[in-house]
Design a protein around this motif. Structure first.
Motif, PDB file in Angstrom:
ATOM      1  N   PRO A  85       0.840  -1.200   0.000  1.00 27.74           N
ATOM      2  CA  PRO A  85       0.000   0.000   0.000  1.00 27.74           C
ATOM      3  C   PRO A  85       0.872   1.246   0.000  1.00 27.74           C
ATOM      4  CG  PRO A  85      -0.368  -1.314   1.990  1.00 27.74           C
ATOM      5  CD  PRO A  85       0.768  -1.928   1.265  1.00 27.74           C
ATOM      6  N   GLY A  87       0.799   5.665   0.184  1.00 26.14           N
ATOM      7  CA  GLY A  87       0.107   6.931   0.289  1.00 26.14           C
ATOM      8  C   GLY A  87       0.766   7.873  -0.702  1.00 26.14           C
ATOM      9  N   ASN A  88       1.604   8.754  -0.188  1.00 30.79           N
ATOM     10  CA  ASN A  88       2.359   9.634  -1.083  1.00 30.79           C
ATOM     11  C   ASN A  88       3.689   9.008  -1.465  1.00 30.79           C
ATOM     12  OD1 ASN A  88       2.995  12.144  -2.453  1.00 30.79           O
ATOM     13  ND2 ASN A  88       4.478  12.452  -0.788  1.00 30.79           N
ATOM     14  N   GLY A  89       3.971   7.846  -0.849  1.00 24.76           N
ATOM     15  CA  GLY A  89       5.200   7.137  -1.214  1.00 24.76           C
ATOM     16  C   GLY A  89       6.452   7.755  -0.633  1.00 24.76           C
ATOM     17  N   SER A  90       6.313   8.575   0.444  1.00 23.17           N
ATOM     18  CA  SER A  90       7.519   9.174   1.042  1.00 23.17           C
ATOM     19  C   SER A  90       8.463   8.072   1.490  1.00 23.17           C
ATOM     20  CB  SER A  90       7.162  10.035   2.271  1.00 23.17           C
ATOM     21  OG  SER A  90       5.918  10.632   2.095  1.00 23.17           O
ATOM     22  N   GLN A  91       7.841   6.928   1.889  1.00 14.48           N
ATOM     23  CA  GLN A  91       8.667   5.861   2.454  1.00 14.48           C
ATOM     24  C   GLN A  91       8.840   4.720   1.476  1.00 14.48           C
ATOM     25  OE1 GLN A  91       9.731   5.311   5.838  1.00 14.48           O
ATOM     26  NE2 GLN A  91       9.653   7.528   5.961  1.00 14.48           N
ATOM     27  N   MET A 150       6.475  15.152  10.982  1.00 14.38           N
ATOM     28  CA  MET A 150       7.514  15.749  10.137  1.00 14.38           C
ATOM     29  C   MET A 150       7.337  15.325   8.690  1.00 14.38           C
ATOM     30  SD  MET A 150       9.172  16.926  12.612  1.00 14.38           S
ATOM     31  CE  MET A 150       7.735  16.662  13.557  1.00 14.38           C
ATOM     32  N   THR A 156      -0.037  11.382   3.049  1.00 13.69           N
ATOM     33  CA  THR A 156      -1.451  11.069   3.203  1.00 13.69           C
ATOM     34  C   THR A 156      -1.790  10.656   4.623  1.00 13.69           C
ATOM     35  OG1 THR A 156      -1.122   8.731   2.703  1.00 13.69           O
ATOM     36  CG2 THR A 156      -1.519  10.219   0.824  1.00 13.69           C
ATOM     37  N   LYS A 341      14.696   7.591  14.312  1.00  9.06           N
ATOM     38  CA  LYS A 341      13.797   7.975  15.395  1.00  9.06           C
ATOM     39  C   LYS A 341      14.174   7.134  16.597  1.00  9.06           C
ATOM     40  CE  LYS A 341       8.924   7.564  16.340  1.00  9.06           C
ATOM     41  NZ  LYS A 341       7.596   7.405  15.717  1.00  9.06           N
TER      42      LYS A 341
HETATM   43  C1  LIG Z   1       9.322   3.448  11.333  1.00  8.19           C
HETATM   44  C2  LIG Z   1       8.881   4.800  10.934  1.00  8.19           C
HETATM   45  C3  LIG Z   1       8.424   5.678  11.886  1.00  8.19           C
HETATM   46  C4  LIG Z   1       8.038   6.951  11.489  1.00  8.19           C
HETATM   47  N1  LIG Z   1       7.646   7.796  12.455  1.00  8.19           N
HETATM   48  C5  LIG Z   1       7.390   9.060  12.083  1.00  8.19           C
HETATM   49  C6  LIG Z   1       7.059  10.014  13.085  1.00  8.19           C
HETATM   50  O1  LIG Z   1       6.962   9.728  14.270  1.00  8.19           O
HETATM   51  N2  LIG Z   1       6.827  11.265  12.675  1.00  8.19           N
HETATM   52  C7  LIG Z   1       6.893  11.605  11.377  1.00  8.19           C
HETATM   53  O2  LIG Z   1       6.687  12.724  11.071  1.00  8.19           O
HETATM   54  N3  LIG Z   1       7.163  10.725  10.383  1.00  8.19           N
HETATM   55  C8  LIG Z   1       7.425   9.472  10.745  1.00  8.19           C
HETATM   56  N4  LIG Z   1       7.742   8.581   9.786  1.00  8.19           N
HETATM   57  C9  LIG Z   1       7.718   9.011   8.406  1.00  8.19           C
HETATM   58  C10 LIG Z   1       6.276   8.799   7.963  1.00  8.19           C
HETATM   59  O3  LIG Z   1       6.096   7.461   7.880  1.00  8.19           O
HETATM   60  C11 LIG Z   1       6.010   9.228   6.650  1.00  8.19           C
HETATM   61  O4  LIG Z   1       6.491  10.465   6.502  1.00  8.19           O
HETATM   62  C12 LIG Z   1       4.525   9.177   6.320  1.00  8.19           C
HETATM   63  O5  LIG Z   1       4.056   7.901   6.546  1.00  8.19           O
HETATM   64  C13 LIG Z   1       4.387   9.579   4.926  1.00  8.19           C
HETATM   65  O6  LIG Z   1       3.114   9.447   4.456  1.00  8.19           O
HETATM   66  P1  LIG Z   1       2.911   8.893   2.999  1.00  8.19           P
HETATM   67  O7  LIG Z   1       1.527   9.155   2.595  1.00  8.19           O
HETATM   68  O8  LIG Z   1       3.976   9.382   2.101  1.00  8.19           O
HETATM   69  O9  LIG Z   1       3.090   7.358   3.291  1.00  8.19           O
HETATM   70  P2  LIG Z   1       3.944   6.243   2.457  1.00  8.19           P
HETATM   71  O10 LIG Z   1       5.375   6.567   2.576  1.00  8.19           O
HETATM   72  O11 LIG Z   1       3.352   6.037   1.137  1.00  8.19           O
HETATM   73  O12 LIG Z   1       3.596   4.991   3.408  1.00  8.19           O
HETATM   74  C14 LIG Z   1       4.124   4.932   4.700  1.00  8.19           C
HETATM   75  C15 LIG Z   1       3.814   3.516   5.193  1.00  8.19           C
HETATM   76  O13 LIG Z   1       2.427   3.366   5.372  1.00  8.19           O
HETATM   77  C16 LIG Z   1       1.904   2.322   4.526  1.00  8.19           C
HETATM   78  N5  LIG Z   1       0.624   2.834   4.007  1.00  8.19           N
HETATM   79  C17 LIG Z   1       0.434   3.950   3.288  1.00  8.19           C
HETATM   80  N6  LIG Z   1      -0.885   4.134   3.044  1.00  8.19           N
HETATM   81  C18 LIG Z   1      -1.532   3.093   3.653  1.00  8.19           C
HETATM   82  C19 LIG Z   1      -2.911   2.681   3.781  1.00  8.19           C
HETATM   83  N7  LIG Z   1      -3.904   3.411   3.263  1.00  8.19           N
HETATM   84  N8  LIG Z   1      -3.192   1.548   4.437  1.00  8.19           N
HETATM   85  C20 LIG Z   1      -2.202   0.801   4.998  1.00  8.19           C
HETATM   86  N9  LIG Z   1      -0.881   1.133   4.920  1.00  8.19           N
HETATM   87  C21 LIG Z   1      -0.558   2.259   4.272  1.00  8.19           C
HETATM   88  C22 LIG Z   1       2.938   2.097   3.458  1.00  8.19           C
HETATM   89  O14 LIG Z   1       2.921   0.783   3.003  1.00  8.19           O
HETATM   90  C23 LIG Z   1       4.225   2.422   4.214  1.00  8.19           C
HETATM   91  O15 LIG Z   1       4.609   1.296   4.952  1.00  8.19           O
HETATM   92  C24 LIG Z   1       8.087   7.304  10.129  1.00  8.19           C
HETATM   93  C25 LIG Z   1       8.535   6.399   9.169  1.00  8.19           C
HETATM   94  C26 LIG Z   1       8.959   5.163   9.583  1.00  8.19           C
HETATM   95  C27 LIG Z   1       9.518   4.222   8.587  1.00  8.19           C
END
Ligand SMILES: Cc1cc2nc3c(=O)[nH]c(=O)nc-3n(C[C@H](O)[C@H](O)[C@H](O)COP(=O)(O)OP(=O)(O)OC[C@H]3O[C@@H](n4cnc5c(N)ncnc54)[C@H](O)[C@@H]3O)c2cc1C
Length: 457
Positions: A85, A87-91, A150, A156, A341
């Motif tokens: 899955p 969201g914005n794919g930051s991770q 952050m 997302t 972290k």
């Molecule tokens: C271990 C860890 C801890 C973190 N803790 C913090 C923190 O405390 N504070 C902070 O600011 N940032 C934290 N981050 C960074 C934060 O995860 C991302 O910045 C945030 O999740 C980005 O959102 P995104 O939409 O880009 O998610 P993505 O990077 O696309 O996804 C993040 C994670 O969530 C999963 N995911 C995404 N959407 C869904 C969904 N709808 N259903 C189920 N799973 C989904 C993905 O598979 C991935 O594992 C952390 C990252 C990691 C790896």
């Protein structure tokens, strides 16, 4: 589908670069393409060709409904593909696990606020909705979801909940587990499950929402999340106090945490980070107050008594602007950038900073921290020279120290050169066997985001 044996083999091999079926596939060139074509066309027939893409040999799909997600999961399982899955794919570049044949499932077409009950202070939001967009809509009614992670503007709400992201204001408002009251989830078998509801605490039984917060997409795909909201603070102030030593910080930490203060943040910036944020080259203690003008004035007067009048003050939008710059520091796109972290007990925070100083003083890399003196959460960044010898071993020592003190050090962003020497999550917690049993019960075929979580879950 990826068999149990393959998975164990991949795990025991623990060679990031190596994967059993990879060998199998590379020998029989062409098979991969046919498989890819097959699943590409079946996905296209399910959600439409425009919503199925191939990027860097990876399949990327954009479902618009829960039903489409269910169908994709069933098709993936039938074709032996894993699903990640997004969201914005930051991770997305992070902790990729061992799934080679995988489908990145983006929630970006599932955005919007489904329901916002202003009098009840609740809102149901689709998982692909950027947090910033959600907060802007809620702000029109003087409300917000009190989290300040952050993350970038495009991050997302689904990704943030799946990672249980939080920020400095956690000291006052708590974390997502205090605000999520309901969820809709698509399980690996394609079934749609509703947990919790639209009112605070309405259902008996296990609070499954809490299980999915921080599960990083390894147990189910969140499609809709319901939150309890708070009124937006009318007025806020941020006091920035320059400090020369960690001892000065320790004295203020003890007094403030034991006092009538209600800080909305209590972060200590190391000198390197202070300079990055336009402050003096010393430690900087950030003490926020969201309790209205009168309380902020009292707050400021008390801080003057405790720390003297030599401090910098930011009010209202000035404080917002500062936090914007603070957050963007953690969203560096540089490859030579590491973000970890660390979570320890609040009274272990300053001894941990002392250890980091001993480990990295004299080193050419830039190490800086923002340490939560009330939350025990430390954001550690290292940049410019991560491929040098010695960085990973030093981080290993820091992780061992944190784990010895019942804490953890998790890599949130790190280049391969570090990931190859240091695992993302560290040691498995004592409850790991239960976590593994939950994963095996909910996702027996390891379909979802497998290998990307703690202990290779
Ligand atoms: C271990 C860890 C801890 C973190 N803790 C913090 C923190 O405390 N504070 C902070 O600011 N940032 C934290 N981050 C960074 C934060 O995860 C991302 O910045 C945030 O999740 C980005 O959102 P995104 O939409 O880009 O998610 P993505 O990077 O696309 O996804 C993040 C994670 O969530 C999963 N995911 C995404 N959407 C869904 C969904 N709808 N259903 C189920 N799973 C989904 C993905 O598979 C991935 O594992 C952390 C990252 C990691 C790896």
């Amino acid at each position: 589908m990826l068999g149990r044996g393959d998975w164990e083999a991949a795990q025991s091999g623990s060679e990031l670069a190596y994967c059993p079926w990879e060998v199998r596939n590379t020998n029989s060139l062409g098979v991969k393409d046919v498989e890819h074509e097959n699943i590409h066309s079946s996905l296209s027939s399910l959600i439409g060709t425009t919503h199925v893409q191939t990027q860097h040999n990876q399949l990327l799909v954009y479902p618009a409904t829960e039903e489409e997600i269910s169908q994709i999961l069933r098709a993936a399982s039938a074709h032996g593909y894993g699903v990640v899955p997004q969201g914005n794919g930051s991770q997305s570049q992070f902790g990729k696990g061992f799934i080679e044949k995988k489908i990145q499932l983006s929630l970006k077409r599932m955005t919007g606020i489904v329901e916002h009950s202003i009098p009840d202070l609740t809102a149901a939001v689709l998982a692909g909705t950027p947090l910033q967009m959600m907060q802007q809509v809620l702000k029109q009614s003087g409300q917000w979801l009190p989290i300040d992670p952050m993350v970038s503007a495009e991050a997302t709400i689904g990704g943030i909940v799946a990672a249980n992201s939080s920020g400095p204001k956690r000291i006052l408002y708590g974390s997502l587990r205090d605000y999520v009251i309901g969820m809709r989830i698509v399980y690996p078998d394609g079934s749609v499950v509703k947990s919790g509801g639209k009112v605070v605490k309405n259902v008996a039984g296990y609070d499954l929402c809490k299980l999915f917060i921080g599960s990083r997409g390894t147990l189910g795909i969140l499609t809709e999340i319901t939150f309890k909201l708070r009124p937006l603070p009318h007025y806020q102030e941020l006091v920035l106090i320059p400090l020369q030593t960690l001892d000065e910080a320790a004295k203020l930490q003890r007094i403030i945490l034991a006092s009538e203060f209600i800080p909305s943040s209590l972060e200590l910036l190391t000198p390197q980070f202070s300079v990055e944020l336009g402050q003096r080259p010393s430690y900087t203690l950030l003490v926020g107050c969201d309790e209205g003008e009168a309380a902020c004035i009292y707050h400021r007067e008390r801080l003057t008594e405790l720390a003297g009048a030599d401090f910098n003050l930011k009010r209202g939008e000035g404080a917002d602007q500062f936090w914007q710059e603070y957050r963007s520091y953690f969203n560096s796109s540089s490859q030579d950038f590491l973000l970890a972290k660390v979570s320890v007990l609040p009274m272990q925070v300053l001894p941990f900073l002392q250890l980091l100083r001993e480990l990295f003083d004299g080193s050419s890399v830039l190490m800086s921290c923002s340490a939560g003196l009330g939350t025990g959460i430390i954001r550690l960044t290292i940049q410019d020279g991560l491929n040098q010898d010695g960085v990973a071993p030093k981080l290993k020592i820091a992780r061992e120290w944190a784990e010895k003190h019942q804490g953890a050090l998790i890599l949130e962003k790190a280049p391969f050169v570090i990931q190859k020497q240091l695992s993302i999550w560290g040691s498995e917690p004592s409850a790991f066997p239960l976590m593994k049993a939950i994963k095996q019960k909910i996702d027996p075929d390891y379909l979802l985001n497998s290998g990307s979580f703690i202990g290779g879950l």
